[in-house]
Design an enzyme around this catalytic site. Structure first.
Site, PDB file in Angstrom:
ATOM      1  N   PRO A   2       2.104   0.222   7.604  1.00 21.96           N
ATOM      2  CA  PRO A   2       2.160   1.180   8.711  1.00 21.96           C
ATOM      3  C   PRO A   2       0.835   1.207   9.468  1.00 21.96           C
ATOM      4  CG  PRO A   2       2.619   2.266   6.601  1.00 21.96           C
ATOM      5  CD  PRO A   2       2.241   0.851   6.304  1.00 21.96           C
ATOM      6  N   GLU A   3       0.904   1.361  10.776  1.00 17.12           N
ATOM      7  CA  GLU A   3      -0.327   1.473  11.556  1.00 17.12           C
ATOM      8  C   GLU A   3      -0.655   2.960  11.744  1.00 17.12           C
ATOM      9  OE1 GLU A   3      -0.848  -1.433  14.628  1.00 17.12           O
ATOM     10  OE2 GLU A   3       0.448  -2.878  13.616  1.00 17.12           O
ATOM     11  N   LYS A  52      -5.615   4.571   8.684  1.00 14.31           N
ATOM     12  CA  LYS A  52      -4.431   4.443   7.843  1.00 14.31           C
ATOM     13  C   LYS A  52      -4.526   5.321   6.604  1.00 14.31           C
ATOM     14  CE  LYS A  52      -3.815  -0.274   9.538  1.00 14.31           C
ATOM     15  NZ  LYS A  52      -3.739  -1.702   9.199  1.00 14.31           N
ATOM     16  N   ARG A 271      -4.354 -13.610   9.020  1.00 14.48           N
ATOM     17  CA  ARG A 271      -3.207 -12.844   9.513  1.00 14.48           C
ATOM     18  C   ARG A 271      -2.543 -13.636  10.633  1.00 14.48           C
ATOM     19  NH1 ARG A 271      -4.098  -7.262   8.726  1.00 14.48           N
ATOM     20  NH2 ARG A 271      -1.927  -6.990   9.305  1.00 14.48           N
TER      21      ARG A 271
END
Ligand code: ZN
Length: 282
Positions: A2-3, A52, A271
């Site tokens: 989740p951001e 986060k 990433r």
């Protein structure tokens, strides 16, 4: 993962459903038993999101303190009104709020289950301060310091796509926002931070604030301008488990919504990253 917009939503929601309530805490899975015992009897006074990281501030009770949660890759939170369901799966922490010492308390009873977090621990005020000190500027926080973040980025030889994901520089931005804000700025994710101008950074920061506030309101990440929405372009809505209308994130091989060029993908700082070679010249 989740951001930041998701964590800010959770913080607001948890305050709405459990704020002011005395909690009974348990760890059905058994990995947070001692911490849960310290929370039981305490009152949730405030909630906070920083990047986060989710913080619950408790007062009173046997130990109280600050509950720190980081969902990581696999963490989930569920909640609901009334009595909690029978525990299923690995519940690290179950909170049951109420009945608070107010009239109509029964209506406020609410439960919350936390599963699979990367972090679930109690912090002192000093430890919470140390956590905040480690984190960079959160576009969703009023106390954010974009100038310090911009200074660090503009002195770095690292690529922008990696710098924006560094939580010690910018907190709460994940792969989707980092990818999309660079597209909207017309800047390749491989560009070294030190080539970014002060003016470009200010525009990127302002765009992150705008986009992430929209994310908090909608609960999903939308980054396309009105003229590129499905109805404006006569195209099908995006069909992706990440939801939301975006320009390049997870759109490798598809045409750019702005110029029609094929969206590219690559790996940056371990990433996946996506960009349009035409709209974002290196
Ligand atoms: Zn393009």
């Amino acid at each position: 993962m989740p951001e930041g917009h998701t964590i800010h939503r959770l913080a607001a929601h948890h305050h709405a459903v459990l704020g002011g309530a005395q909690v009974v805490a348990t760890s059905p899975q058994g990995r947070f038993t001692a911490g849960a015992a310290r929370l039981t009897g305490a009152t949730l006074a405030a909630t906070e999101a920083y990047g986060k990281h989710l913080l619950h501030h408790y007062q009173g009770g046997p130990g109280g303190g600050i509950l720190h949660v980081h969902l990581g890759l696999y963490g989930t939170v569920a909640d609901g009104p009334g009595q909690p369901p029978a525990p299923v799966g690995q519940i690290r922490l179950r909170l049951v709020g109420g009945p608070a010492a107010t009239a109509g308390a029964a209506a406020r009873q609410h439960w919350l289950d936390l599963r699979g977090p990367a972090a679930c621990e109690l912090l002192t005020e000093a430890e919470a301060d140390a956590l905040r000190d480690r984190l960079g500027a959160d576009p969703l926080r009023d106390d954010a310091d974009p100038d310090t973040a911009g200074g660090r980025i503009r002195r770095s030889a690292r690529p922008l796509g990696a710098l924006l994901l560094d939580q010690t520089i910018v907190a709460g931005v994940g792969l989707v926002y980092a990818t999309e804000v660079l597209f909207r700025a017309g800047i390749a994710p491989t560009m070294p931070g030190r080539r970014l101008t002060a003016d470009q950074w200010q525009r990127i920061w302002a765009d992150l604030v705008t986009l992430m506030r929209i994310g908090v309101r909608r609960g999903r990440i939308d980054t396309v301008r009105d003229e590129h929405l499905p109805e404006a372009m006569g195209r099908a809505p995006r069909n992706d488990r990440h939801g939301g209308e975006v320009y390049v994130y997870r759109r490798a091989g598809q045409p750019c919504l702005c110029c029609g060029a094929t969206v590219a993908a690559g790996v940056l700082a371990a990433r996946n990253t996506y960009w349009c070679p035409t709209c974002q010249p290196g």
